[in-house]
Design an enzyme around this catalytic site. Structure first.
Site, mmCIF file in Angstrom:
data_model
loop_
_atom_site.group_PDB
_atom_site.id
_atom_site.type_symbol
_atom_site.label_atom_id
_atom_site.label_comp_id
_atom_site.label_asym_id
_atom_site.label_seq_id
_atom_site.Cartn_x
_atom_site.Cartn_y
_atom_site.Cartn_z
ATOM 1 N N ARG A 1 -7.883 -0.716 5.772
ATOM 2 C CA ARG A 1 -7.132 0.336 5.087
ATOM 3 C C ARG A 1 -5.799 -0.184 4.573
ATOM 4 O O ARG A 1 -5.247 0.370 3.609
ATOM 5 C CB ARG A 1 -6.879 1.513 6.035
ATOM 6 C CG ARG A 1 -8.085 2.405 6.291
ATOM 7 C CD ARG A 1 -7.700 3.643 7.088
ATOM 8 N NE ARG A 1 -6.496 4.234 6.530
ATOM 9 C CZ ARG A 1 -5.402 4.496 7.227
ATOM 10 N NH1 ARG A 1 -5.331 4.234 8.509
ATOM 11 N NH2 ARG A 1 -4.351 5.040 6.635
ATOM 12 N N ARG B 1 2.200 14.104 12.959
ATOM 13 C CA ARG B 1 2.708 13.938 11.598
ATOM 14 C C ARG B 1 2.537 15.226 10.793
ATOM 15 O O ARG B 1 1.802 15.275 9.800
ATOM 16 C CB ARG B 1 2.021 12.763 10.909
ATOM 17 C CG ARG B 1 2.334 11.436 11.569
ATOM 18 C CD ARG B 1 2.080 10.263 10.659
ATOM 19 N NE ARG B 1 0.692 9.870 10.640
ATOM 20 C CZ ARG B 1 0.239 8.783 10.036
ATOM 21 N NH1 ARG B 1 1.059 7.970 9.423
ATOM 22 N NH2 ARG B 1 -1.032 8.479 10.041
ATOM 23 N N LYS C 1 0.831 -1.202 0.000
ATOM 24 C CA LYS C 1 0.000 0.000 0.000
ATOM 25 C C LYS C 1 0.868 1.255 0.000
ATOM 26 O O LYS C 1 0.599 2.224 -0.727
ATOM 27 C CB LYS C 1 -0.905 -0.006 1.233
ATOM 28 C CG LYS C 1 -1.784 1.237 1.350
ATOM 29 C CD LYS C 1 -2.291 1.450 2.755
ATOM 30 C CE LYS C 1 -1.180 1.972 3.649
ATOM 31 N NZ LYS C 1 -1.639 2.815 4.767
ATOM 32 N N ASN C 2 1.910 1.261 0.819
ATOM 33 C CA ASN C 2 2.746 2.457 0.951
ATOM 34 C C ASN C 2 3.616 2.713 -0.276
ATOM 35 O O ASN C 2 4.211 3.793 -0.397
ATOM 36 C CB ASN C 2 3.611 2.352 2.206
ATOM 37 C CG ASN C 2 2.809 2.509 3.476
ATOM 38 O OD1 ASN C 2 1.689 3.028 3.457
ATOM 39 N ND2 ASN C 2 3.357 2.049 4.587
ATOM 40 N N ASP D 1 5.961 0.836 11.949
ATOM 41 C CA ASP D 1 4.771 0.114 11.508
ATOM 42 C C ASP D 1 4.744 -1.341 11.968
ATOM 43 O O ASP D 1 3.750 -2.041 11.748
ATOM 44 C CB ASP D 1 4.647 0.161 9.976
ATOM 45 C CG ASP D 1 4.037 1.460 9.488
ATOM 46 O OD1 ASP D 1 3.608 2.274 10.324
ATOM 47 O OD2 ASP D 1 3.983 1.674 8.268
ATOM 48 N N CYS E 1 -4.822 7.749 10.473
ATOM 49 C CA CYS E 1 -4.708 7.191 11.812
ATOM 50 C C CYS E 1 -4.354 8.276 12.829
ATOM 51 O O CYS E 1 -3.554 9.165 12.552
ATOM 52 C CB CYS E 1 -3.634 6.106 11.856
ATOM 53 S SG CYS E 1 -4.069 4.612 10.953
#
Length: 416
Positions: free
Chosen positions: A397, A121, A22-23, A305, A116
């Site tokens: 997600r 961030r 995904k990233n 993560d 999230c």
């Protein structure tokens, strides 16, 4: 609202195939905006953040054709540079539209991001970097409004190595006039993958994946075809679940080179690791793992993560260990939920002291963010009785069909 019910029933065993990252896919989708020619992308993961990104492209005027694991994106008729809060609030990765829109169309109007709730961030690195490239930026009513007739190459140093800010500035600099040098860049594999795509589109980039990236701007970029690399965090999550349940699994369609630090920690915990070119086998011999100390830091060190997943592993491991979170200030929200299942965890600022228990106890719990939800799944697999996890939209997600994949390895798991 969907929930996931898991009844702990022993070791995970079997094989699991890893989806595209995904990233890595999100910046690739954003990069499609840099060219008027089509982009073809394969190995796209079927996760909610991808759905949101494609909705955003549709609102901008892009044409998207999708098969189960591939995309065809045509940005030749973009008619808007506006990314609304209603979509951006669910996915922080939407900030990646800012650089490409500004570079190609000279303006962008992108909502401040959501996603999230694991920390602030801040977007200041994105804004400061684009301003260094000549953009005029204001923040009005929760939106980042940026303009530039054409961006200009510059020398910019990040205060902290931010992955998405590095990706945003690399993309923006590909169409800037002159040469851009970015220092103190993030070095995650997804950045190197994005640079490979951009290079295939005609960009001139050196040093991607290192702390200094140099981009020589070009007038325009062309279309390309690209394959998304495997998801290293999904890989690590399944391996950690196998370790916590004293299991034996083989992860297929992955890249062991992305996970050296995580694999080393799993070996420290007592798991045996075997590697192939695109597979990893973890087996425990049915033995309980040992607790391991974890200290998160930017790549190539231990990834933030994977912190929550190792918290769950330590909660059922032999002995005690500390988990130190250095990246996000609010990334211990899963601790209270693990404690509901009997985990012995004491928080001291950014450090969690975890004393392992032989077994946890199933309980109703609530996911608070993407990786926290994965930690609750792991804890539930290693617990006695039934655990019901609420707010699993967080899980969806970033993990494609995680319930089906776990069920295929023997887990008693279902959506309710």
């Amino acid at each position: 609202m969907e929930k996931i019910s898991i009844t702990g029933n022993g070791p995970l065993r079997g094989e699991v195939r890893i989806a595209g990252a995904k990233n890595a896919a999100l910046p690739i989708i954003a990069a499609s905006l840099l060219s008027a020619e089509p982009l073809q992308v394969s190995n796209i993961p079927g996760v909610r953040d991808i759905d949101t990104a494609l909705q955003l492209l549709g609102l901008l005027g892009c044409k998207v054709e999708r098969t189960p694991d591939s995309l065809f994106i045509d940005t030749g008729e973009v008619h808007s540079v506006y990314a609304p809060y209603e979509l951006v609030k669910t996915m922080r990765g939407a900030i990646l539209l800012l650089g490409p829109l500004l570079a190609r169309f000279g303006e962008a109007d992108v909502s401040l991001p959501g996603g999230c709730a694991i920390g602030s961030r801040p977007v200041n690195e994105h804004i400061a970097g684009l301003q260094a490239l000549g953009a005029e930026i204001t923040i009005e009513a929760g939106y980042i409004k940026a303009k530039a007739r054409r961006l200009r190459g510059a020398h910019f140093t990040f205060d902290i190595p931010s992955v998405t800010a590095t990706e945003n500035l690399v993309m923006a600099a590909t169409l800037a006039e002159g040469t851009t040098v970015l220092d103190n860049c993030a070095m995650e594999p997804e950045i190197g993958d994005l640079a490979r795509l951009l290079t295939s589109m005609g960009a001139r980039i050196q040093g991607a994946g290192t702390s200094t990236v140099t981009i020589e701007g070009v007038q325009s970029l062309s279309g390309a075809s690209h394959q998304v690399p495997p998801d290293r965090i999904e890989t690590g999550t399944f391996l950690t679940a196998a370790a916590a349940t004293r299991g034996d699994i083989t992860v297929l369609d992955t890249n062991p080179d992305f996970l050296h630090f995580v694999l080393g920690k799993l070996e420290q915990a007592g798991a045996s690791i075997e590697l192939g070119p695109d597979w990893i086998r973890l087996h425990t011999g049915g033995k309980r793992c040992r607790a391991v100390h974890v200290n998160t830091a930017p790549y190539p060190a231990f990834p933030t993560d994977m912190q929550a997943q190792f918290m769950a592993l330590n909660a059922v491991a032999e002995g005690s260990a500390t988990v130190v979170e250095n990246i996000f200030e609010n990334r211990f929200m899963h601790v209270a939920e693990l404690q509901r299942m009997g985990a012995d965890i004491e928080l001291q600022g950014h450090t969690a002291i975890v004393k392992g228990r032989e077994r946890l106890q199933g309980a109703p719990v609530m996911a608070t963010d993407l990786r926290a939800s994965a930690s609750l799944v792991i804890a539930a697999l290693a617990a006695d009785g039934e655990t019901t996890i609420d707010r699993v939209y967080h899980l969806d997600r970033g993990y494609a069909n995680i319930d089906r994949k776990l069920a295929a390895m023997g887990a008693l798991i279902k959506r309710v």
